[in-house]
Design a protein around this motif. Structure first.
Motif, PDB file in Angstrom:
ATOM      1  N   SER A 125      36.881 -11.436 -17.820  1.00 21.48           N
ATOM      2  CA  SER A 125      36.764 -11.589 -19.273  1.00 21.48           C
ATOM      3  C   SER A 125      35.819 -12.702 -19.691  1.00 21.48           C
ATOM      4  N   GLN A 126      35.164 -13.350 -18.735  1.00 15.80           N
ATOM      5  CA  GLN A 126      34.286 -14.449 -19.121  1.00 15.80           C
ATOM      6  C   GLN A 126      33.180 -14.677 -18.093  1.00 15.80           C
ATOM      7  N   LEU A 127      32.003 -15.015 -18.588  1.00 12.02           N
ATOM      8  CA  LEU A 127      30.911 -15.429 -17.732  1.00 12.02           C
ATOM      9  C   LEU A 127      30.120 -16.531 -18.436  1.00 12.02           C
ATOM     10  N   THR A 128      29.390 -17.296 -17.646  1.00 18.21           N
ATOM     11  CA  THR A 128      28.486 -18.297 -18.192  1.00 18.21           C
ATOM     12  C   THR A 128      27.076 -17.987 -17.722  1.00 18.21           C
ATOM     13  N   VAL A 129      26.098 -18.439 -18.495  1.00 18.77           N
ATOM     14  CA  VAL A 129      24.714 -18.158 -18.135  1.00 18.77           C
ATOM     15  C   VAL A 129      23.817 -19.228 -18.731  1.00 18.77           C
ATOM     16  N   THR A 130      22.784 -19.606 -17.990  1.00 20.30           N
ATOM     17  CA  THR A 130      21.784 -20.545 -18.484  1.00 20.30           C
ATOM     18  C   THR A 130      20.746 -19.773 -19.286  1.00 20.30           C
ATOM     19  N   VAL A 131      20.537 -20.184 -20.516  1.00 23.68           N
ATOM     20  CA  VAL A 131      19.642 -19.454 -21.413  1.00 23.68           C
ATOM     21  C   VAL A 131      18.190 -19.601 -20.952  1.00 23.68           C
ATOM     22  N   PRO A 132      17.464 -18.493 -20.810  1.00 25.86           N
ATOM     23  CA  PRO A 132      16.046 -18.596 -20.465  1.00 25.86           C
ATOM     24  C   PRO A 132      15.231 -19.029 -21.677  1.00 25.86           C
ATOM     25  N   ALA A 133      14.010 -19.438 -21.448  1.00 25.97           N
ATOM     26  CA  ALA A 133      13.140 -19.836 -22.552  1.00 25.97           C
ATOM     27  C   ALA A 133      12.843 -18.640 -23.451  1.00 25.97           C
ATOM     28  N   GLY A 134      12.767 -18.906 -24.744  1.00 27.82           N
ATOM     29  CA  GLY A 134      12.414 -17.862 -25.697  1.00 27.82           C
ATOM     30  C   GLY A 134      10.928 -17.887 -26.004  1.00 27.82           C
ATOM     31  N   THR A 135      10.435 -16.804 -26.547  1.00 29.89           N
ATOM     32  CA  THR A 135       9.008 -16.737 -26.879  1.00 29.89           C
ATOM     33  C   THR A 135       8.709 -17.379 -28.227  1.00 29.89           C
ATOM     34  N   ALA A 136       9.717 -17.446 -29.105  1.00 33.92           N
ATOM     35  CA  ALA A 136       9.535 -18.036 -30.428  1.00 33.92           C
ATOM     36  C   ALA A 136      10.905 -18.289 -31.029  1.00 33.92           C
ATOM     37  N   ALA A 137      10.939 -19.141 -32.045  1.00 34.14           N
ATOM     38  CA  ALA A 137      12.191 -19.383 -32.745  1.00 34.14           C
ATOM     39  C   ALA A 137      12.630 -18.114 -33.472  1.00 34.14           C
ATOM     40  N   GLY A 138      13.960 -17.909 -33.546  1.00 32.98           N
ATOM     41  CA  GLY A 138      14.500 -16.737 -34.228  1.00 32.98           C
ATOM     42  C   GLY A 138      15.569 -16.054 -33.408  1.00 32.98           C
ATOM     43  N   PRO A 139      16.254 -15.083 -34.005  1.00 32.78           N
ATOM     44  CA  PRO A 139      17.351 -14.407 -33.308  1.00 32.78           C
ATOM     45  C   PRO A 139      16.850 -13.364 -32.310  1.00 32.78           C
ATOM     46  N   VAL A 140      17.624 -13.190 -31.226  1.00 33.45           N
ATOM     47  CA  VAL A 140      17.357 -12.136 -30.246  1.00 33.45           C
ATOM     48  C   VAL A 140      18.680 -11.479 -29.883  1.00 33.45           C
ATOM     49  N   GLY A 141      18.620 -10.230 -29.489  1.00 35.23           N
ATOM     50  CA  GLY A 141      19.804  -9.533 -29.018  1.00 35.23           C
ATOM     51  C   GLY A 141      20.179  -9.979 -27.614  1.00 35.23           C
ATOM     52  N   VAL A 142      21.479  -9.996 -27.333  1.00 37.20           N
ATOM     53  CA  VAL A 142      21.979 -10.379 -26.010  1.00 37.20           C
ATOM     54  C   VAL A 142      22.681  -9.175 -25.391  1.00 37.20           C
ATOM     55  N   SER A 143      22.277  -8.796 -24.185  1.00 31.99           N
ATOM     56  CA  SER A 143      22.909  -7.679 -23.484  1.00 31.99           C
ATOM     57  C   SER A 143      23.392  -8.131 -22.118  1.00 31.99           C
ATOM     58  N   VAL A 144      24.491  -7.533 -21.686  1.00 31.84           N
ATOM     59  CA  VAL A 144      25.054  -7.814 -20.364  1.00 31.84           C
ATOM     60  C   VAL A 144      25.018  -6.535 -19.535  1.00 31.84           C
ATOM     61  N   THR A 145      24.497  -6.637 -18.315  1.00 37.16           N
ATOM     62  CA  THR A 145      24.424  -5.492 -17.409  1.00 37.16           C
ATOM     63  C   THR A 145      25.428  -5.674 -16.278  1.00 37.16           C
ATOM     64  N   THR A 146      26.282  -4.680 -16.091  1.00 34.82           N
ATOM     65  CA  THR A 146      27.269  -4.677 -15.015  1.00 34.82           C
ATOM     66  C   THR A 146      27.142  -3.381 -14.236  1.00 34.82           C
ATOM     67  N   ALA A 147      27.998  -3.223 -13.244  1.00 32.12           N
ATOM     68  CA  ALA A 147      28.021  -1.962 -12.500  1.00 32.12           C
ATOM     69  C   ALA A 147      28.375  -0.794 -13.407  1.00 32.12           C
ATOM     70  N   GLY A 148      29.036  -1.098 -14.535  1.00 30.70           N
ATOM     71  CA  GLY A 148      29.424  -0.046 -15.463  1.00 30.70           C
ATOM     72  C   GLY A 148      28.396   0.291 -16.506  1.00 30.70           C
ATOM     73  N   GLY A 149      27.302  -0.456 -16.541  1.00 26.66           N
ATOM     74  CA  GLY A 149      26.252  -0.173 -17.508  1.00 26.66           C
ATOM     75  C   GLY A 149      25.847  -1.419 -18.272  1.00 26.66           C
ATOM     76  N   THR A 150      25.166  -1.204 -19.379  1.00 21.46           N
ATOM     77  CA  THR A 150      24.669  -2.301 -20.206  1.00 21.46           C
ATOM     78  C   THR A 150      25.256  -2.199 -21.600  1.00 21.46           C
TER      79      THR A 150
END
Length: 247
Positions: A125-150
């Motif tokens: 029910s929980q994971l942590t992740v280090t955020v990669p650098a963004g290309t510009a300021a502003g919102p982006v969508g976040v997706s998680v990929t597992t064995a069950g899909g994305t």
């Protein structure tokens, strides 16, 4: 007869490699009652794309010599994400966020927009992740990929470090209480404003403007520090406390 990976999405489409002996000429690979799609075949291995399914199913290989013993394949549902904390951070990346949800134990990647990062799974029910650098300021969508899909559905906002261009008025009494306007850039996510280290009440007017009320201070120049989700900026000696007259 090993199978790798031994789990995949309930929607099918997982590329699986089965190794063993006497596998050449395979005519069928069954995942339970459903047929997989064979894409490569040698005497010691078969590559097959899994069909859709649920639960745990036996996988068997059929060749002209007969049908193999079964091995287990586990179908995994797509992940569900309920929250991400914090929801914003510096455009340069590097901060750690926590994602909560279900079905996260097999997570292999988290995408922030198009940038990928490798998560650390805490539990299902929980994971942590280090955020990669963004290309510009502003919102982006976040997706998680597992064995069950994305799974998509969460948002993270990249913010640039703040700047201060002016503090007006630039002076006031040591008793505090002076209403000042701070102008700059990237001020929307301001978390605190201090004068000589003392916190000041403030309001965010816009991304370029804050209003604040000076706390009491000692006579002389005071540093003004604005802290946002992207970091802090200091206007050195940006406000001067003036002592009142004495008799």
């Amino acid at each position: 007869m090993p199978i790798s990976p031994n789990q995949g999405s309930t929607g099918g489409g997982t590329v699986v490699t089965i190794t063993g002996t006497n596998l050449s000429g395979a005519t069928a690979v069954h995942f339970g009652s459903k047929l997989g799609t064979i894409t490569a075949n040698t005497a010691t291995s078969i590559t097959v794309t899994s069909p859709s399914g649920t639960g745990t199913v036996p996988v068997t290989v059929t060749t002209p010599g007969g049908t193999s013993n079964p091995v287990s394949f586990f179908y995994v549902g797509a992940p569900f994400k309920s929250s991400i904390t914090p929801v914003s951070g510096v455009t340069a990346g590097g901060n750690t966020v926590t994602i909560n949800g279900t079905g996260l134990s097999t997570a292999t990647a988290v995408h922030f927009g198009t940038a990928a990062a490798t998560p650390t799974v805490v539990n299902d029910s929980q994971l942590t992740v280090t955020v990669p650098a963004g290309t510009a300021a502003g919102p982006v969508g976040v997706s998680v990929t597992t064995a069950g899909g994305t799974n998509n559905g969460l948002s993270y906002t990249y913010v640039d470090v703040p700047t201060i261009t002016s503090v007006a008025p630039a002076s006031g009494p040591t008793s505090g209480g002076t209403a000042v306007t701070i102008t700059g850039t990237n001020l929307t996510t301001t978390q605190s404003v201090t004068f000589a280290g003392a916190p000041a009440p403030f309001s965010v007017i816009s991304d370029t403007t804050l209003s604040a009320v000076t706390p009491p201070g000692t006579a002389g120049a005071a540093n003004v520090v604005v802290t946002t989700n992207a970091g802090s900026v200091t206007d050195t000696g940006g406000f001067t406390y003036t002592a009142g007259p004495g008799i």
